[in-house]
Design a protein around this motif. Structure first.
Motif, PDB file in Angstrom:
ATOM      1  N   THR A 206     -28.878 -33.978-113.117  1.00  0.00           N
ATOM      2  CA  THR A 206     -29.572 -32.741-113.437  1.00  0.00           C
ATOM      3  C   THR A 206     -28.619 -31.572-113.235  1.00  0.00           C
ATOM      4  OG1 THR A 206     -30.435 -32.568-111.180  1.00  0.00           O
ATOM      5  CG2 THR A 206     -31.855 -33.620-112.826  1.00  0.00           C
ATOM      6  N   GLY A 207     -28.733 -30.582-114.097  1.00  0.00           N
ATOM      7  CA  GLY A 207     -27.915 -29.386-114.000  1.00  0.00           C
ATOM      8  C   GLY A 207     -28.364 -28.376-115.025  1.00  0.00           C
ATOM      9  N   ASP A 208     -27.663 -27.269-115.098  1.00  0.00           N
ATOM     10  CA  ASP A 208     -27.974 -26.269-116.101  1.00  0.00           C
ATOM     11  C   ASP A 208     -27.655 -26.826-117.487  1.00  0.00           C
ATOM     12  OD1 ASP A 208     -28.698 -24.557-114.085  1.00  0.00           O
ATOM     13  OD2 ASP A 208     -26.748 -23.567-113.994  1.00  0.00           O
ATOM     14  N   CYS A 209     -28.680 -26.903-118.322  1.00  0.00           N
ATOM     15  CA  CYS A 209     -28.535 -27.316-119.720  1.00  0.00           C
ATOM     16  C   CYS A 209     -28.184 -28.790-119.886  1.00  0.00           C
ATOM     17  CB  CYS A 209     -27.506 -26.469-120.451  1.00  0.00           C
ATOM     18  SG  CYS A 209     -27.815 -24.703-120.374  1.00  0.00           S
ATOM     19  N   VAL A 210     -28.319 -29.621-118.863  1.00  0.00           N
ATOM     20  CA  VAL A 210     -28.006 -31.042-119.011  1.00  0.00           C
ATOM     21  C   VAL A 210     -28.908 -31.858-118.096  1.00  0.00           C
ATOM     22  CG1 VAL A 210     -26.154 -30.878-117.291  1.00  0.00           C
ATOM     23  CG2 VAL A 210     -26.181 -32.790-118.889  1.00  0.00           C
ATOM     24  N   GLN A 211     -29.387 -32.995-118.613  1.00  0.00           N
ATOM     25  CA  GLN A 211     -30.165 -33.959-117.856  1.00  0.00           C
ATOM     26  C   GLN A 211     -29.752 -35.350-118.307  1.00  0.00           C
ATOM     27  OE1 GLN A 211     -34.383 -33.328-118.035  1.00  0.00           O
ATOM     28  NE2 GLN A 211     -34.283 -31.228-117.258  1.00  0.00           N
ATOM     29  N   GLY A 212     -30.043 -36.341-117.468  1.00  0.00           N
ATOM     30  CA  GLY A 212     -29.708 -37.713-117.840  1.00  0.00           C
ATOM     31  C   GLY A 212     -29.655 -38.608-116.630  1.00  0.00           C
ATOM     32  N   GLY A 213     -28.858 -39.656-116.733  1.00  0.00           N
ATOM     33  CA  GLY A 213     -28.762 -40.610-115.642  1.00  0.00           C
ATOM     34  C   GLY A 213     -27.604 -41.559-115.850  1.00  0.00           C
ATOM     35  N   ILE A 214     -27.260 -42.295-114.789  1.00  0.00           N
ATOM     36  CA  ILE A 214     -26.184 -43.281-114.816  1.00  0.00           C
ATOM     37  C   ILE A 214     -26.643 -44.553-114.122  1.00  0.00           C
ATOM     38  CG2 ILE A 214     -25.168 -42.231-112.750  1.00  0.00           C
ATOM     39  CD1 ILE A 214     -22.475 -43.355-113.570  1.00  0.00           C
ATOM     40  N   ASP A 215     -26.308 -45.690-114.703  1.00  0.00           N
ATOM     41  CA  ASP A 215     -26.511 -46.988-114.067  1.00  0.00           C
ATOM     42  C   ASP A 215     -25.209 -47.335-113.352  1.00  0.00           C
ATOM     43  OD1 ASP A 215     -26.823 -49.625-113.328  1.00  0.00           O
ATOM     44  OD2 ASP A 215     -27.822 -50.217-115.173  1.00  0.00           O
ATOM     45  N   VAL A 216     -25.195 -47.212-112.020  1.00  0.00           N
ATOM     46  CA  VAL A 216     -23.947 -47.379-111.269  1.00  0.00           C
ATOM     47  C   VAL A 216     -23.426 -48.806-111.336  1.00  0.00           C
ATOM     48  CG1 VAL A 216     -24.435 -45.452-109.712  1.00  0.00           C
ATOM     49  CG2 VAL A 216     -25.251 -47.740-109.124  1.00  0.00           C
ATOM     50  N   GLU A 217     -24.277 -49.772-111.591  1.00  0.00           N
ATOM     51  CA  GLU A 217     -23.814 -51.161-111.637  1.00  0.00           C
ATOM     52  C   GLU A 217     -23.038 -51.447-112.922  1.00  0.00           C
ATOM     53  OE1 GLU A 217     -23.908 -53.291-109.233  1.00  0.00           O
ATOM     54  OE2 GLU A 217     -24.970 -51.889-107.925  1.00  0.00           O
ATOM     55  N   THR A 218     -23.457 -50.859-114.040  1.00  0.00           N
ATOM     56  CA  THR A 218     -22.793 -51.106-115.322  1.00  0.00           C
ATOM     57  C   THR A 218     -21.907 -49.948-115.764  1.00  0.00           C
ATOM     58  OG1 THR A 218     -24.687 -50.215-116.560  1.00  0.00           O
ATOM     59  CG2 THR A 218     -24.706 -52.570-116.037  1.00  0.00           C
ATOM     60  N   GLY A 219     -22.106 -48.734-115.203  1.00  0.00           N
ATOM     61  CA  GLY A 219     -21.333 -47.570-115.602  1.00  0.00           C
ATOM     62  C   GLY A 219     -21.820 -46.896-116.866  1.00  0.00           C
ATOM     63  N   ILE A 220     -23.016 -47.226-117.356  1.00  0.00           N
ATOM     64  CA  ILE A 220     -23.551 -46.628-118.576  1.00  0.00           C
ATOM     65  C   ILE A 220     -24.175 -45.277-118.240  1.00  0.00           C
ATOM     66  CG2 ILE A 220     -25.253 -46.868-120.430  1.00  0.00           C
ATOM     67  CD1 ILE A 220     -24.842 -49.878-120.273  1.00  0.00           C
ATOM     68  N   VAL A 221     -23.783 -44.226-119.025  1.00  0.00           N
ATOM     69  CA  VAL A 221     -24.227 -42.862-118.786  1.00  0.00           C
ATOM     70  C   VAL A 221     -24.978 -42.353-120.019  1.00  0.00           C
ATOM     71  CG1 VAL A 221     -23.531 -40.519-118.190  1.00  0.00           C
ATOM     72  CG2 VAL A 221     -22.240 -42.465-117.296  1.00  0.00           C
ATOM     73  N   ASN A 222     -26.114 -41.716-119.809  1.00  0.00           N
ATOM     74  CA  ASN A 222     -26.883 -41.084-120.873  1.00  0.00           C
ATOM     75  C   ASN A 222     -27.075 -39.614-120.519  1.00  0.00           C
ATOM     76  OD1 ASN A 222     -27.582 -43.548-122.472  1.00  0.00           O
ATOM     77  ND2 ASN A 222     -28.632 -44.109-120.584  1.00  0.00           N
ATOM     78  N   LEU A 223     -26.630 -38.710-121.412  1.00  0.00           N
ATOM     79  CA  LEU A 223     -26.719 -37.277-121.189  1.00  0.00           C
ATOM     80  C   LEU A 223     -27.502 -36.626-122.330  1.00  0.00           C
ATOM     81  CD1 LEU A 223     -23.031 -36.476-120.154  1.00  0.00           C
ATOM     82  CD2 LEU A 223     -24.974 -36.857-118.640  1.00  0.00           C
ATOM     83  N   TYR A 224     -28.358 -35.663-121.976  1.00  0.00           N
ATOM     84  CA  TYR A 224     -29.133 -34.900-122.947  1.00  0.00           C
ATOM     85  C   TYR A 224     -28.951 -33.420-122.626  1.00  0.00           C
ATOM     86  CZ  TYR A 224     -31.246 -39.483-123.556  1.00  0.00           C
ATOM     87  OH  TYR A 224     -31.428 -40.828-123.762  1.00  0.00           O
ATOM     88  N   PHE A 225     -28.509 -32.640-123.638  1.00  0.00           N
ATOM     89  CA  PHE A 225     -28.204 -31.239-123.431  1.00  0.00           C
ATOM     90  C   PHE A 225     -29.358 -30.385-123.959  1.00  0.00           C
ATOM     91  CE2 PHE A 225     -24.244 -33.545-124.385  1.00  0.00           C
ATOM     92  CZ  PHE A 225     -23.669 -33.476-123.124  1.00  0.00           C
ATOM     93  N   GLY A 226     -29.825 -29.478-123.125  1.00  0.00           N
ATOM     94  CA  GLY A 226     -30.923 -28.610-123.518  1.00  0.00           C
ATOM     95  C   GLY A 226     -31.612 -28.018-122.312  1.00  0.00           C
ATOM     96  N   CYS A 227     -32.807 -27.453-122.562  1.00  0.00           N
ATOM     97  CA  CYS A 227     -33.605 -26.861-121.495  1.00  0.00           C
ATOM     98  C   CYS A 227     -35.065 -27.008-121.877  1.00  0.00           C
ATOM     99  CB  CYS A 227     -33.245 -25.384-121.288  1.00  0.00           C
ATOM    100  SG  CYS A 227     -33.476 -24.380-122.769  1.00  0.00           S
ATOM    101  N   THR A 228     -35.958 -26.641-120.988  1.00  0.00           N
ATOM    102  CA  THR A 228     -37.395 -26.756-121.227  1.00  0.00           C
ATOM    103  C   THR A 228     -38.011 -25.367-121.328  1.00  0.00           C
ATOM    104  OG1 THR A 228     -37.806 -26.901-118.832  1.00  0.00           O
ATOM    105  CG2 THR A 228     -37.570 -28.969-120.039  1.00  0.00           C
ATOM    106  N   THR A 229     -39.068 -25.281-122.125  1.00  0.00           N
ATOM    107  CA  THR A 229     -39.798 -24.030-122.281  1.00  0.00           C
ATOM    108  C   THR A 229     -41.247 -24.356-122.607  1.00  0.00           C
ATOM    109  OG1 THR A 229     -39.836 -21.903-123.426  1.00  0.00           O
ATOM    110  CG2 THR A 229     -39.319 -23.841-124.751  1.00  0.00           C
ATOM    111  N   ASP A 230     -42.086 -23.341-122.679  1.00  0.00           N
ATOM    112  CA  ASP A 230     -43.494 -23.540-123.022  1.00  0.00           C
ATOM    113  C   ASP A 230     -43.632 -23.700-124.537  1.00  0.00           C
ATOM    114  OD1 ASP A 230     -44.404 -23.345-120.398  1.00  0.00           O
ATOM    115  OD2 ASP A 230     -44.400 -21.156-120.489  1.00  0.00           O
TER     116      ASP A 230
END
Length: 563
Positions: A206-230
């Protein structure tokens, strides 16, 4: 795409737009000094004009005073457009320009930020502004004091006909597994805004303009750039998509990112093969990464917190001391030199009330006061779940509120009911020199009546040992242990109870009534004793490298209740 590295302007390339120095200056505070000549006017009558006429003259004194006045002016940041005519986006990391011939006035970019005063040894500099790679605009809000904006020399700049933008990224680290919490991602939005994010120990990013996750066992990373609004009120926006409304009712708005600006770093584990001769165990019994979990589902753990209270000095007989907390499970006293003070004859403890009462026969002359009372609260619980981040789920609630500081979780090995006992008793005609648990050769004519007169052992005195009673005549014998050797001599007419010097009580007791007749010289009676403790294996690993933790240690405590 074109690259320019000359100190002047490349043919056909637009000259950077620079503000008029007469109308705009840099952002430093300017000081304006004005010298003012102080004029003193005096009027005096002149001789020769008579009493009825007056003539006057105005003049300045030779010592006219000069004063200085200062005025501070806060000027706005300097704004430059490096691509006023092309409109092409700038490639990140290609900007290099100067204000003058002074090397300290050379400016360069890193991930959307502008720097100056580069250290040629480290590449580091002073942050002084921003770069918008999409529009080519440079904003300088911290120029060097004393520098003059005489001219701008563009030394390097790379543009491109199009920018590859992405709103999400998926990749795999160069290796795996990845150390939890070590992944760091950074990049630049298309408008030049930098972003960064760090993965948490559970893998969430989690961070400014980026969300996602990592599987530490396999090293696979998924990143999504953006933000949330109403969602409400944004239905007509081009980026509106009802499919992007999340479960919390917020709308996810993708934000384009310059693909080439995305970088990351992380720590990857690598393991060397284990040498069975060094660790003393076959490595095929260990996990592939060599790590052995301390706690598993179904294990028992002890959560505990210890506090030290300094007792008043000197202590007197019958004195009652109240500890800083009650409902404790253990209280131990130590003197000023760290020597343990036994409770026998010195004090008694009320664990529920948290009180220590000094005995009437108190004698602290062998110890150095003041004493310190170590008292501990604890809970023993069954583990129902274990997470990779170290979190444990317990089958029962804790009975105390434990502070974070000084609270530990210790693994516990539960052995159930254990007691000292005698096993494997048999007789043999002659001793062959072998400590065998099976009969070698023939048995004796005589026998010991262990049914009616069994050997007596205690938890305090018994040890794990193989024993032999070897007859030296028809009625006398020696008691020999495999590891302790000859410990006693006895006779069939007396009860034999050799003393364990470590505890002051017998290893075992052989009732005299159990001996029958018919024993001869050289006959032996073999038996084994088992102590009231189990066997425990310890395997400790010390990582290679310099010593970083001087208190690297562990403590073993034997716990139990006796009937």
């Amino acid at each position: 795409m074109a690259t320019y590295t000359s100190t002047g302007y490349a043919p056909g390339f637009p000259k950077p737009q620079v503000p008029d120095p007469n109308t705009q200056t840099d952002s430093r505070i300017k000081t304006k000094s004005v010298q003012v000549e102080k004029v003193v006017a005096k009027e005096e009558p002149l001789a020769g004009f008579g009493a009825s006429g007056n003539a006057y003259i105005t003049y300045a004194l030779a010592s006219a005073a000069i004063t200085a006045e200062s005025e501070s002016i806060n000027t706005p940041p300097i704004r430059l457009n490096l691509t006023p005519d092309t409109g092409q986006p700038i490639v990140a990391g290609s900007v290099l320009f100067s204000f003058s011939s002074d090397i300290q006035d050379v400016y360069y970019d890193r991930n959307g930020l502008l720097y100056r005063n580069m250290d040629i040894r480290t590449g580091a500099g002073i942050e002084c502004g921003t770069v918008n790679y999409a529009t080519g605009e440079v904003v300088i809000n911290n120029s060097r004091a004393g520098s003059a904006i005489a001219s701008v020399e563009l030394q390097s700049l790379v543009t491109k006909s199009g920018t590859q933008v992405v709103t999400e990224a998926h990749f795999r680290t160069p290796g795996a597994p990845v150390r939890p919490g070590s992944l760091y991602v950074q990049g630049t939005l298309v408008d030049g805004t930098p972003f960064n994010a760090t993965a948490a120990f559970d893998g969430d990013i989690t961070g400014d303009c980026v969300q996602g996750g990592i599987d530490v066992e396999t090293g696979i990373v998924n990143l999504y750039f953006g933000c949330t609004t109403d969602p409400a009120g944004n239905e007509n926006e081009e980026w509106y998509d009802a499919a992007n409304i999340r479960t919390d009712g917020k709308l996810w708005v993708p934000i384009p990112v310059a693909a080439e600006s995305i970088t990351f770093n992380c720590v990857i584990y690598s393991y060397l093969p284990l040498d069975a001769d060094l660790i003393g165990i076959d490595p095929v019994r260990l996990p592939t990464d060599g790590r052995v979990p301390i706690v598993k589902k179904g294990n028992v753990v002890v959560i505990h917190n210890s506090v030290n209270d300094t007792l008043p000095a000197p202590l007197s007989s019958g004195q009652v001391i109240t500890l800083s907390r009650d409902n404790v499970s253990l209280v131990e006293l130590y003197d000023a030199d760290g020597v343990f003070v036994p409770s026998a004859g010195n004090y008694t403890v009320d664990l529920a009330e948290g009180k220590i009462t000094m005995d009437a026969s108190l004698d602290l002359s062998p110890f150095t006061e003041p004493l310190t009372a170590m008292h501990r609260r604890e809970d023993r619980c069954l583990v129902t779940d274990v997470q990779i981040n170290g979190q444990l789920a317990l089958a029962s609630a804790l009975s105390h509120d434990y502070p974070v500081a000084g609270t530990y979780v210790s693994s516990a090995l539960v052995f159930g009911d254990i007691a000292a006992r005698v096993t494997n008793m048999f007789d043999q005609v002659t001793w062959t020199g072998q400590w065998s648990d099976q009969l070698i050769g023939d048995g004796c004519v005589a026998n010991y009546n262990a049914v009616n007169f069994p050997f007596v052992v205690t938890n305090r005195g018994a040890i794990a040992e193989r024993w032999m009673v070897k007859f030296t005549s028809a009625t006398t014998f020696d008691v020999i242990g495999e590891n302790v050797g000859v410990i006693a001599s006895g006779a069939t007419t007396n009860t034999c109870a050799p003393i364990n010097p470590a505890t002051g009580v017998p290893y075992f007791t052989i009732p005299k009534e159990g001996w029958g007749s018919g024993w001869a010289t050289g006959n032996i009676l073999r038996f084994n004793t088992l102590a009231a403790n189990p066997h425990i294996w310890f395997c400790r690993t010390t990582l290679s490298g310099p010593v970083t933790e001087p208190d690297d240690q562990f403590t073993l405590q034997i716990r139990g209740d006796a009937d």
